[in-house]
Design a protein around this motif. Structure first.
Motif, PDB file in Angstrom:
ATOM      1  N   ARG A  75       0.827  -1.204   0.000  1.00 35.48           N
ATOM      2  CA  ARG A  75       0.000   0.000   0.000  1.00 35.48           C
ATOM      3  C   ARG A  75       0.867   1.262   0.000  1.00 35.48           C
ATOM      4  N   HIS A  76       2.140   1.128   0.421  1.00 34.29           N
ATOM      5  CA  HIS A  76       3.034   2.280   0.484  1.00 34.29           C
ATOM      6  C   HIS A  76       3.715   2.568  -0.848  1.00 34.29           C
ATOM      7  N   ALA A  77       3.302   1.861  -1.899  1.00 34.11           N
ATOM      8  CA  ALA A  77       3.836   2.159  -3.235  1.00 34.11           C
ATOM      9  C   ALA A  77       3.248   3.462  -3.769  1.00 34.11           C
ATOM     10  N   VAL A  78       2.162   3.934  -3.160  1.00 37.19           N
ATOM     11  CA  VAL A  78       1.521   5.182  -3.583  1.00 37.19           C
ATOM     12  C   VAL A  78       1.357   6.106  -2.375  1.00 37.19           C
ATOM     13  N   ARG A  79       1.042   7.372  -2.647  1.00 39.79           N
ATOM     14  CA  ARG A  79       0.775   8.306  -1.550  1.00 39.79           C
ATOM     15  C   ARG A  79      -0.497   7.897  -0.815  1.00 39.79           C
ATOM     16  N   PRO A  80      -0.497   7.986   0.504  1.00 38.20           N
ATOM     17  CA  PRO A  80      -1.726   7.711   1.254  1.00 38.20           C
ATOM     18  C   PRO A  80      -2.760   8.800   0.984  1.00 38.20           C
ATOM     19  N   GLY A  81      -4.022   8.516   1.257  1.00 37.65           N
ATOM     20  CA  GLY A  81      -5.079   9.459   0.925  1.00 37.65           C
ATOM     21  C   GLY A  81      -5.863   9.957   2.122  1.00 37.65           C
ATOM     22  N   VAL A  82      -6.476  11.119   1.950  1.00 36.11           N
ATOM     23  CA  VAL A  82      -7.390  11.657   2.957  1.00 36.11           C
ATOM     24  C   VAL A  82      -8.631  10.770   3.011  1.00 36.11           C
ATOM     25  N   THR A  83      -9.056  10.294   1.847  1.00 35.97           N
ATOM     26  CA  THR A  83     -10.121   9.310   1.754  1.00 35.97           C
ATOM     27  C   THR A  83      -9.655   8.209   0.812  1.00 35.97           C
ATOM     28  N   GLY A  84     -10.402   7.110   0.741  1.00 37.52           N
ATOM     29  CA  GLY A  84      -9.968   6.009  -0.116  1.00 37.52           C
ATOM     30  C   GLY A  84     -11.083   5.020  -0.384  1.00 37.52           C
ATOM     31  N   LEU A  85     -10.804   4.073  -1.268  1.00 38.63           N
ATOM     32  CA  LEU A  85     -11.798   3.066  -1.630  1.00 38.63           C
ATOM     33  C   LEU A  85     -12.231   2.247  -0.415  1.00 38.63           C
ATOM     34  N   ALA A  86     -11.279   1.892   0.446  1.00 35.70           N
ATOM     35  CA  ALA A  86     -11.613   1.100   1.637  1.00 35.70           C
ATOM     36  C   ALA A  86     -12.560   1.853   2.561  1.00 35.70           C
ATOM     37  N   GLN A  87     -12.359   3.170   2.672  1.00 34.90           N
ATOM     38  CA  GLN A  87     -13.170   3.971   3.588  1.00 34.90           C
ATOM     39  C   GLN A  87     -14.614   4.106   3.117  1.00 34.90           C
ATOM     40  N   VAL A  88     -14.838   4.108   1.814  1.00 35.39           N
ATOM     41  CA  VAL A  88     -16.209   4.261   1.303  1.00 35.39           C
ATOM     42  C   VAL A  88     -16.859   2.910   0.980  1.00 35.39           C
ATOM     43  N   SER A  89     -16.083   1.819   1.051  1.00 31.69           N
ATOM     44  CA  SER A  89     -16.605   0.500   0.694  1.00 31.69           C
ATOM     45  C   SER A  89     -16.798  -0.417   1.891  1.00 31.69           C
ATOM     46  N   TYR A  90     -16.104  -0.118   2.997  1.00 33.33           N
ATOM     47  CA  TYR A  90     -16.129  -1.020   4.155  1.00 33.33           C
ATOM     48  C   TYR A  90     -16.441  -0.212   5.407  1.00 33.33           C
ATOM     49  N   PRO A  91     -17.338  -0.710   6.262  1.00 32.05           N
ATOM     50  CA  PRO A  91     -17.694   0.015   7.479  1.00 32.05           C
ATOM     51  C   PRO A  91     -16.522   0.109   8.445  1.00 32.05           C
ATOM     52  N   TYR A  92     -16.623   1.042   9.365  1.00 32.59           N
ATOM     53  CA  TYR A  92     -15.560   1.228  10.353  1.00 32.59           C
ATOM     54  C   TYR A  92     -15.302  -0.061  11.125  1.00 32.59           C
ATOM     55  N   GLY A  93     -14.021  -0.326  11.378  1.00 31.08           N
ATOM     56  CA  GLY A  93     -13.660  -1.498  12.157  1.00 31.08           C
ATOM     57  C   GLY A  93     -12.284  -1.328  12.767  1.00 31.08           C
ATOM     58  N   ALA A  94     -12.001  -2.082  13.807  1.00 32.02           N
ATOM     59  CA  ALA A  94     -10.721  -1.940  14.501  1.00 32.02           C
ATOM     60  C   ALA A  94     -10.170  -3.301  14.904  1.00 32.02           C
ATOM     61  N   SER A  95     -10.106  -4.217  13.942  1.00 29.19           N
ATOM     62  CA  SER A  95      -9.572  -5.549  14.212  1.00 29.19           C
ATOM     63  C   SER A  95      -8.692  -5.967  13.043  1.00 29.19           C
ATOM     64  N   VAL A  96      -7.966  -7.052  13.219  1.00 32.62           N
ATOM     65  CA  VAL A  96      -7.117  -7.559  12.132  1.00 32.62           C
ATOM     66  C   VAL A  96      -7.980  -7.962  10.942  1.00 32.62           C
ATOM     67  N   GLU A  97      -9.135  -8.569  11.202  1.00 33.08           N
ATOM     68  CA  GLU A  97     -10.040  -8.955  10.114  1.00 33.08           C
ATOM     69  C   GLU A  97     -10.496  -7.737   9.321  1.00 33.08           C
ATOM     70  N   ASP A  98     -10.778  -6.650  10.022  1.00 33.74           N
ATOM     71  CA  ASP A  98     -11.160  -5.408   9.345  1.00 33.74           C
ATOM     72  C   ASP A  98      -9.996  -4.880   8.509  1.00 33.74           C
ATOM     73  N   ALA A  99      -8.787  -4.979   9.050  1.00 35.81           N
ATOM     74  CA  ALA A  99      -7.595  -4.521   8.324  1.00 35.81           C
ATOM     75  C   ALA A  99      -7.392  -5.347   7.055  1.00 35.81           C
ATOM     76  N   VAL A 100      -7.684  -6.646   7.124  1.00 35.33           N
ATOM     77  CA  VAL A 100      -7.577  -7.516   5.939  1.00 35.33           C
ATOM     78  C   VAL A 100      -8.526  -7.035   4.850  1.00 35.33           C
TER      79      VAL A 100
END
Length: 335
Positions: A275-300
């Motif tokens: 993921r560090h091959a590109v600049r990080p974003g203020v928003t992103g596909l993951a943020q608009v496609s997946y609900p908030y989460g705070a676990s390893v499964e969510d990170a996957v």
């Protein structure tokens, strides 16, 4: 060895096997990739040692996946996917070539799933997925990078001007509610694994991490009342526009994470640092496609969307993500 024996049987005397095949007439072939992506059943061919991994990955898909069925002779409107074809035998590859010649839609499994699912199935990717940089336009096409950077810079300037009244009001409310600074600076990992300080409006109490770094969670008691609102509406992200102007971030891209979490996540999530091959974003596909989460499964899951974004980036995709972000802000669907 069952699948190899089945293949030997159907290819025994190739002339007879070929004579039994039913070539797809032109009108019975897929008219477009879109049609191929809607099939109820797809056929996957892979080395036997990979069958278990594929079965685990596809167990919850809405469509049927048939693995290593070499008895197929009618390839009319069949989707044939191959996985790690370099490890297949000569006869197995011959079967795939025949399928192509007789009208099937044939392509790598991960490529097909990428476009059908709109995320990358990370459990099935391997190193060769990343070793063809030309397949990543955001990495290989200089013009794309320049245009994206220009759009980022101009957009950040305009948004800062437009959002100035909101920013001033937010700063005032933060100061009135709790002691501490208005802005919160935190080290995050950006492009090429370089650390930078991300700027946000403070949404937690001043000593929120006195016991060490931890993910924010739903109902987190460290979050202030003002903080709840600005996180839900994404107002806390506005100061990151300064990171965009400095070239540390992009408007759209994978969200930057802290090294303390990255070092843990990369041990369980394949190719997490890509993921560090590109600049990080203020928003992103993951943020608009997946609900908030705070676990390893969510990170996957977020990683699945981040890889898909990098692989299939386009300016049109960026516009779509921005549109969805506006909906999230207006409807208050953020964290």
């Amino acid at each position: 060895m069952y699948y190899q024996k089945q293949l030997d049987d159907v290819l025994e005397g190739s002339e007879q096997f070929i004579s039994d095949l039913k070539p797809a007439r032109v009108r019975h072939r897929f008219k477009s990739k879109k049609e191929a992506l809607k099939q109820d059943t797809i056929y996957v061919y892979c080395p036997e040692v990979k069958i278990a991994a594929i079965k685990k990955a596809v167990e919850n898909y809405s469509f049927k996946v048939v693995i290593n069925d070499y008895s197929v002779k009618n390839f009319t409107k069949k989707v044939i996917c191959h996985f790690q074809s370099g490890l297949l035998t000569k006869k197995q590859r011959q079967f795939l070539i025949l399928a192509t010649e007789y009208g099937a839609w044939v392509e790598p499994l991960v490529s097909y799933l990428d476009q059908r699912l709109h995320y990358t199935e990370v459990s099935l990717i391997h190193s060769s997925y990343f070793l063809h940089e030309k397949a990543f336009s955001i990495l290989s096409t200089k013009r794309t990078q320049i245009v994206k950077r220009i759009i980022d810079f101009v957009s950040a300037l305009l948004l800062l001007v437009i959002a100035l009244p909101i920013g001033l009001l937010t700063a005032l409310l933060i100061k009135l509610e709790s002691k501490g600074t208005v802005f919160y600076l935190q080290k995050r990992v950006g492009r090429y694994n370089q650390e930078f300080k991300v700027i946000k409006f403070r949404s937690m109490c001043q000593d929120a991490e006195k016991n060490g770094a931890q993910w924010a969670s739903q109902g987190d008691c460290r979050i202030t009342q003002v903080g709840k609102f600005i996180r839900k509406t994404r107002i806390d992200e506005l100061p990151q526009l300064f990171n965009v102007l400095k070239g540390e971030m992009s408007i759209v891209g994978p969200r930057p994470e802290r090294e303390v979490f990255i070092s843990k996540l990369e041990k369980t999530i394949p190719y997490y640092r890509f993921r560090h091959a590109v600049r990080p974003g203020v928003t992103g596909l993951a943020q608009v496609s997946y609900p908030y989460g705070a676990s390893v499964e969510d990170a996957v899951w977020k990683h699945k969307y981040d890889l898909h974004y990098i692989k299939h980036h386009s300016l049109l995709t960026d516009l779509g993500i921005l549109f969805k972000t506006v909906k999230v802000v207006i409807l208050g669907m953020g964290q």
